[in-house]
Write an enzyme that holds these catalytic residues in place. Structure first.
Site, PDB file in Angstrom:
ATOM      1  N   LYS A  17      14.808  -8.665  -5.862  1.00  0.00           N
ATOM      2  CA  LYS A  17      15.526  -9.665  -5.363  1.00  0.00           C
ATOM      3  C   LYS A  17      15.039 -11.188  -5.895  1.00  0.00           C
ATOM      4  O   LYS A  17      15.917 -12.134  -5.838  1.00  0.00           O
ATOM      5  CB  LYS A  17      15.296  -9.495  -3.842  1.00  0.00           C
ATOM      6  N   ARG A  92      11.059 -11.262   8.556  1.00  0.00           N
ATOM      7  CA  ARG A  92      10.435  -9.750   8.236  1.00  0.00           C
ATOM      8  C   ARG A  92      10.144  -9.055   9.649  1.00  0.00           C
ATOM      9  O   ARG A  92      10.147  -8.059   9.901  1.00  0.00           O
ATOM     10  CB  ARG A  92       9.232  -9.797   7.676  1.00  0.00           C
ATOM     11  N   ARG A 132       5.421  -4.784 -14.017  1.00  0.00           N
ATOM     12  CA  ARG A 132       5.740  -6.183 -13.414  1.00  0.00           C
ATOM     13  C   ARG A 132       4.650  -7.276 -14.026  1.00  0.00           C
ATOM     14  O   ARG A 132       3.433  -6.920 -13.872  1.00  0.00           O
ATOM     15  CB  ARG A 132       5.839  -6.146 -12.054  1.00  0.00           C
ATOM     16  N   ARG A 165       0.028  -9.563 -10.711  1.00  0.00           N
ATOM     17  CA  ARG A 165      -0.207  -9.962  -9.483  1.00  0.00           C
ATOM     18  C   ARG A 165      -1.571  -9.015  -8.846  1.00  0.00           C
ATOM     19  O   ARG A 165      -1.470  -7.806  -8.935  1.00  0.00           O
ATOM     20  CB  ARG A 165       0.865  -9.992  -8.390  1.00  0.00           C
ATOM     21  N   ARG A 176       2.791  -1.608   1.541  1.00  0.00           N
ATOM     22  CA  ARG A 176       3.815  -2.638   1.617  1.00  0.00           C
ATOM     23  C   ARG A 176       5.021  -1.902   1.668  1.00  0.00           C
ATOM     24  O   ARG A 176       5.810  -2.493   2.528  1.00  0.00           O
ATOM     25  CB  ARG A 176       3.915  -3.473   0.410  1.00  0.00           C
TER      26      ARG A 176
END
Ligand SMILES: [Zn+2]
Length: 221
Positions: A17, A92, A132, A165, A176
């Site tokens: 996204k 959220r 990532r 990250r 998550r």
């Protein structure tokens, strides 16, 4: 004058996204705003804020709403947001929805809201997250499997250093994802029941260009 256009981008971590948000920003001419990115910038400037924020992130928990409101609603009052904006990672939960509705109503009056929901199974997320990297300067995300940078370890956009990250760890990814399902599904249900909100479910396992074309076709319909 056209109504203010609000696009909400939903999808679990690593659903792409962030990438779609940046492509939509260019195409629609309204800014892509990641609450995660906004919070990271705030943390760099404000050490007290960072200390409190990190205690949540390192556990894989969501950050309490008051932290997000403070940073996000300031951002939405900037000049580039006056025709609309794309929100990535917000709202959220139902209390965030209510806070945002109040802010948008008070500040913008009328607005047009669309929800883009990227669908992707958990196994795919695990694979993607392992590849990532994120630019330490501009926040652009890369994936060595899906969309690698032209030069390894270097951002295409700004030549910044790419890094992992701190929260891209397997147990945190799982936590998550579970939180995402528990809290975001009710958010989608809420919007599903509103007549004036359009929800677009998009297959997140297509190529980046295919996903983008699908989203634009729905938004322009
Ligand atoms: Zn960069």
């Amino acid at each position: 004058m056209d109504k203010v256009r609000v696009v909400l981008l939903f999808g679990p971590q690593s659903s792409g996204k962030g990438t779609q948000g940046m492509m939509l920003e260019k195409s629609l001419g309204i800014p892509h705003i990641s609450t995660g990115r906004l919070l990271r910038v705030k943390m760099e400037k404000d050490l007290d804020f960072r200390e409190k924020f990190n205690s949540f992130v390192l556990r894989g928990d969501l950050v309490p709403d008051q932290y997000i409101y403070e940073v996000l609603f300031d951002r939405l009052q900037e000049a580039d947001c006056q025709k609309g904006f794309i929100l990535d990672g917000y709202p959220r939960n139902l209390s965030q929805i209510k806070a945002m509705e109040k802010f948008l109503g008070d500040y913008f009056g009328s607005y047009e809201l669309s929800v883009v929901n990227l669908l992707i199974p958990f196994e795919s997320i695990v694979q993607r997250v392992s590849g990532r990297f994120v630019c330490s300067d501009c926040g652009q995300t890369y994936n060595i499997y899906l969309y690698p940078p032209k030069v390894e370890g270097v951002c295409d956009s700004c030549a910044g250093v790419l890094e992992k990250r701190a929260d891209d760890q397997p147990e945190i990814i799982k936590n998550r994802y579970e939180i995402f399902n528990q809290q975001t599904v009710p958010v989608l249900d809420y919007y599903q029941n509103l007549d004036n909100v359009k929800i677009f479910n998009i297959d997140g396992e297509q190529t980046i260009d295919e996903i983008f074309k699908n989203i634009m076709a729905k938004l322009n319909d």
